[in-house]
Write a protein that holds these residues in place. Sequence first.
Motif, PDB file in Angstrom:
ATOM      1  N   ASP A  57       4.605   1.401  -8.753  1.00 23.67           N
ATOM      2  CA  ASP A  57       5.569   1.112  -7.697  1.00 23.67           C
ATOM      3  C   ASP A  57       6.387  -0.113  -8.088  1.00 23.67           C
ATOM      4  OD1 ASP A  57       3.910  -1.113  -7.261  1.00 23.67           O
ATOM      5  OD2 ASP A  57       2.818  -0.110  -5.645  1.00 23.67           O
ATOM      6  N   ASP A  58       7.304  -0.511  -7.198  1.00 20.89           N
ATOM      7  CA  ASP A  58       8.166  -1.650  -7.507  1.00 20.89           C
ATOM      8  C   ASP A  58       7.427  -2.980  -7.480  1.00 20.89           C
ATOM      9  OD1 ASP A  58      10.176   0.215  -7.671  1.00 20.89           O
ATOM     10  OD2 ASP A  58      11.627  -0.993  -6.543  1.00 20.89           O
ATOM     11  N   TYR A  59       6.284  -3.023  -6.808  1.00 21.15           N
ATOM     12  CA  TYR A  59       5.497  -4.252  -6.839  1.00 21.15           C
ATOM     13  C   TYR A  59       4.893  -4.458  -8.224  1.00 21.15           C
ATOM     14  CZ  TYR A  59       6.109  -4.696  -1.839  1.00 21.15           C
ATOM     15  OH  TYR A  59       6.667  -4.855  -0.595  1.00 21.15           O
ATOM     16  N   ALA A  60       4.563  -3.354  -8.910  1.00 18.81           N
ATOM     17  CA  ALA A  60       4.095  -3.454 -10.290  1.00 18.81           C
ATOM     18  C   ALA A  60       5.233  -3.904 -11.203  1.00 18.81           C
ATOM     19  CB  ALA A  60       3.540  -2.114 -10.763  1.00 18.81           C
ATOM     20  N   ILE A  61       6.437  -3.404 -10.946  1.00 23.99           N
ATOM     21  CA  ILE A  61       7.600  -3.850 -11.717  1.00 23.99           C
ATOM     22  C   ILE A  61       7.819  -5.346 -11.516  1.00 23.99           C
ATOM     23  CG2 ILE A  61      10.115  -3.747 -11.822  1.00 23.99           C
ATOM     24  CD1 ILE A  61       9.972  -0.765 -11.438  1.00 23.99           C
ATOM     25  N   SER A  62       7.748  -5.795 -10.271  1.00 26.61           N
ATOM     26  CA  SER A  62       7.918  -7.211  -9.979  1.00 26.61           C
ATOM     27  C   SER A  62       6.857  -8.038 -10.701  1.00 26.61           C
ATOM     28  CB  SER A  62       7.840  -7.451  -8.469  1.00 26.61           C
ATOM     29  OG  SER A  62       7.972  -8.823  -8.160  1.00 26.61           O
ATOM     30  N   ALA A  66       0.822  -1.215   0.000  1.00 28.30           N
ATOM     31  CA  ALA A  66       0.000   0.000   0.000  1.00 28.30           C
ATOM     32  C   ALA A  66       0.853   1.261   0.000  1.00 28.30           C
ATOM     33  CB  ALA A  66      -0.928   0.000   1.211  1.00 28.30           C
ATOM     34  N   ARG A  67       2.169   1.117   0.183  1.00 27.35           N
ATOM     35  CA  ARG A  67       3.073   2.266   0.234  1.00 27.35           C
ATOM     36  C   ARG A  67       3.927   2.318  -1.025  1.00 27.35           C
ATOM     37  NH1 ARG A  67       5.774   3.593   5.927  1.00 27.35           N
ATOM     38  NH2 ARG A  67       6.800   4.974   4.436  1.00 27.35           N
ATOM     39  N   LEU A  68       3.967   3.477  -1.665  1.00 25.58           N
ATOM     40  CA  LEU A  68       4.721   3.627  -2.901  1.00 25.58           C
ATOM     41  C   LEU A  68       6.221   3.698  -2.671  1.00 25.58           C
ATOM     42  CD1 LEU A  68       2.488   6.199  -4.819  1.00 25.58           C
ATOM     43  CD2 LEU A  68       2.357   3.700  -4.807  1.00 25.58           C
ATOM     44  N   ASP A  69       6.646   3.902  -1.413  1.00 22.01           N
ATOM     45  CA  ASP A  69       8.082   4.029  -1.133  1.00 22.01           C
ATOM     46  C   ASP A  69       8.698   2.709  -0.686  1.00 22.01           C
ATOM     47  OD1 ASP A  69       6.788   3.882   1.305  1.00 22.01           O
ATOM     48  OD2 ASP A  69       8.051   5.372   2.292  1.00 22.01           O
ATOM     49  N   GLN A  70       7.989   1.607  -0.865  1.00 21.97           N
ATOM     50  CA  GLN A  70       8.496   0.288  -0.498  1.00 21.97           C
ATOM     51  C   GLN A  70       8.851  -0.505  -1.748  1.00 21.97           C
ATOM     52  OE1 GLN A  70       8.870  -1.021   2.865  1.00 21.97           O
ATOM     53  NE2 GLN A  70       8.742   1.192   3.137  1.00 21.97           N
ATOM     54  N   SER A  71       9.749  -1.451  -1.605  1.00 25.20           N
ATOM     55  CA  SER A  71      10.146  -2.304  -2.717  1.00 25.20           C
ATOM     56  C   SER A  71      10.331  -3.732  -2.226  1.00 25.20           C
ATOM     57  CB  SER A  71      11.458  -1.803  -3.335  1.00 25.20           C
ATOM     58  OG  SER A  71      11.887  -2.679  -4.364  1.00 25.20           O
ATOM     59  N   PRO A  72       9.968  -4.719  -3.037  1.00 29.63           N
ATOM     60  CA  PRO A  72      10.235  -6.109  -2.652  1.00 29.63           C
ATOM     61  C   PRO A  72      11.700  -6.492  -2.850  1.00 29.63           C
ATOM     62  CG  PRO A  72       9.215  -6.049  -4.812  1.00 29.63           C
ATOM     63  CD  PRO A  72       9.232  -4.632  -4.308  1.00 29.63           C
ATOM     64  N   TYR A  73      12.511  -5.533  -3.357  1.00 32.07           N
ATOM     65  CA  TYR A  73      13.909  -5.819  -3.652  1.00 32.07           C
ATOM     66  C   TYR A  73      14.853  -4.957  -2.825  1.00 32.07           C
ATOM     67  CZ  TYR A  73      11.822  -7.769  -7.922  1.00 32.07           C
ATOM     68  OH  TYR A  73      11.068  -8.477  -8.816  1.00 32.07           O
ATOM     69  N   LEU A  74      16.077  -5.470  -2.654  1.00 34.76           N
ATOM     70  CA  LEU A  74      17.224  -4.669  -2.249  1.00 34.76           C
ATOM     71  C   LEU A  74      18.159  -4.654  -3.445  1.00 34.76           C
ATOM     72  CD1 LEU A  74      17.936  -5.904   1.400  1.00 34.76           C
ATOM     73  CD2 LEU A  74      16.758  -3.817   0.688  1.00 34.76           C
ATOM     74  N   PHE A  75      18.597  -3.455  -3.850  1.00 32.13           N
ATOM     75  CA  PHE A  75      19.361  -3.306  -5.088  1.00 32.13           C
ATOM     76  C   PHE A  75      20.843  -3.068  -4.816  1.00 32.13           C
ATOM     77  CE2 PHE A  75      15.046  -2.021  -6.221  1.00 32.13           C
ATOM     78  CZ  PHE A  75      14.839  -2.732  -7.396  1.00 32.13           C
ATOM     79  N   HIS A  76      21.662  -3.726  -5.594  1.00 29.65           N
ATOM     80  CA  HIS A  76      23.094  -3.434  -5.619  1.00 29.65           C
ATOM     81  C   HIS A  76      23.389  -2.778  -6.961  1.00 29.65           C
ATOM     82  CE1 HIS A  76      27.391  -3.986  -4.669  1.00 29.65           C
ATOM     83  NE2 HIS A  76      27.518  -4.117  -5.982  1.00 29.65           N
ATOM     84  N   PHE A  77      23.782  -1.499  -6.931  1.00 30.51           N
ATOM     85  CA  PHE A  77      24.038  -0.757  -8.158  1.00 30.51           C
ATOM     86  C   PHE A  77      25.534  -0.615  -8.403  1.00 30.51           C
ATOM     87  CE2 PHE A  77      19.821   1.039  -6.921  1.00 30.51           C
ATOM     88  CZ  PHE A  77      19.121   0.631  -8.052  1.00 30.51           C
ATOM     89  N   ILE A  78      25.896  -0.491  -9.682  1.00 33.09           N
ATOM     90  CA  ILE A  78      27.282  -0.264 -10.063  1.00 33.09           C
ATOM     91  C   ILE A  78      27.628   1.196  -9.790  1.00 33.09           C
ATOM     92  CG2 ILE A  78      28.961  -0.348 -11.937  1.00 33.09           C
ATOM     93  CD1 ILE A  78      27.802  -3.071 -11.086  1.00 33.09           C
ATOM     94  N   LYS A  79      28.783   1.431  -9.185  1.00 27.68           N
ATOM     95  CA  LYS A  79      29.181   2.783  -8.821  1.00 27.68           C
ATOM     96  C   LYS A  79      29.416   3.651 -10.057  1.00 27.68           C
ATOM     97  CE  LYS A  79      31.198   1.608  -4.341  1.00 27.68           C
ATOM     98  NZ  LYS A  79      32.417   1.613  -3.491  1.00 27.68           N
ATOM     99  N   PRO A 115      13.085   2.286  -3.856  1.00 31.16           N
ATOM    100  CA  PRO A 115      12.375   1.708  -5.004  1.00 31.16           C
ATOM    101  C   PRO A 115      12.902   2.274  -6.321  1.00 31.16           C
ATOM    102  CG  PRO A 115      10.836   2.509  -3.332  1.00 31.16           C
ATOM    103  CD  PRO A 115      12.175   3.039  -2.968  1.00 31.16           C
ATOM    104  N   LEU A 116      12.973   1.438  -7.334  1.00 30.37           N
ATOM    105  CA  LEU A 116      13.387   1.896  -8.662  1.00 30.37           C
ATOM    106  C   LEU A 116      12.481   3.005  -9.180  1.00 30.37           C
ATOM    107  CD1 LEU A 116      14.389  -1.217 -10.816  1.00 30.37           C
ATOM    108  CD2 LEU A 116      15.823   0.730 -10.188  1.00 30.37           C
ATOM    109  N   THR A 117      11.197   2.870  -8.914  1.00 27.79           N
ATOM    110  CA  THR A 117      10.236   3.850  -9.419  1.00 27.79           C
ATOM    111  C   THR A 117      10.430   5.230  -8.809  1.00 27.79           C
ATOM    112  OG1 THR A 117       8.694   2.939  -7.779  1.00 27.79           O
ATOM    113  CG2 THR A 117       8.415   2.230 -10.062  1.00 27.79           C
TER     114      THR A 117
END
Length: 241
Positions: free
Chosen positions: A207-212, A11-24, A56-58
């Motif tokens: 949100d990221d749940y839609a991405i998932s 229900a929260r747009l600032d949550q994500s089912p993922y933890l991301f590791h990004f390239i520096k 979240p990516l979004t």
Amino acid sequence: MAYFNDKFKKARLDQSPYLFHFIKGKEEAPHDTLKKILSEEKLCSKSGIICFSASPLTAITKFFHVKVNGTSRPLYCPYGIGFSRDMLVRDFGARNVIYVDNDEYDHIPEELKWRTDRLNVDAYDFEYLREWRIHCNEFNFSGFPKEHMIIVAPTKDLLNDLTVQQDLEFKPIVNYFTGDVEPDWDDILIRAWKGISVDTIDGEYLDDYAISGSTVNQVIGERMEDQLFEKIPLLVGTKLK
């Protein structure tokens, strides 16, 4: 309890089912760096911690364009890997970073300092990264279920280069004159990873749940020739209307 937690997370747009590791952002060739990581299936660190972001990516696509004054490059590139947050926490010991001032840091037990960072809102403030960490020098994710990972790349073409692999399929040819079977091989394209391209995110997904959800139709090991050659979109799912 898990059911209610999951319900309120979504229900929260600032949550994500993922933890991301990004390239520096300082990497000269982030695409090649991520390709190497995927080939080796491990993340390495000299500091004894592997870092992730809960953002979240979004919510952070513009973040990839904001340049750091000292380097004139973004802090992170739009290349990365998203791992299921719940699996990283439950099975691999991922923990959120604790932010403290200098005085508080001196009282943190040594066994917890790996997940502690200093916070000075005037000079040193990285709380906005929403950082999580795993305490190790090498995170081998070869055993991590690929169904619960997504690869992030700037465009669909670059994503395809990372997530689709060439393979060989044995197709024997029968010589009808002699009856002999002659070995032959066909080049085929196979999905090795699920993924999302950053250029499809802005304004498309709530949100990221839609991405998932949009990656559900992506099946590890599926044939990709038709999708690539006929330009059929790889990502079909819940979108923001």
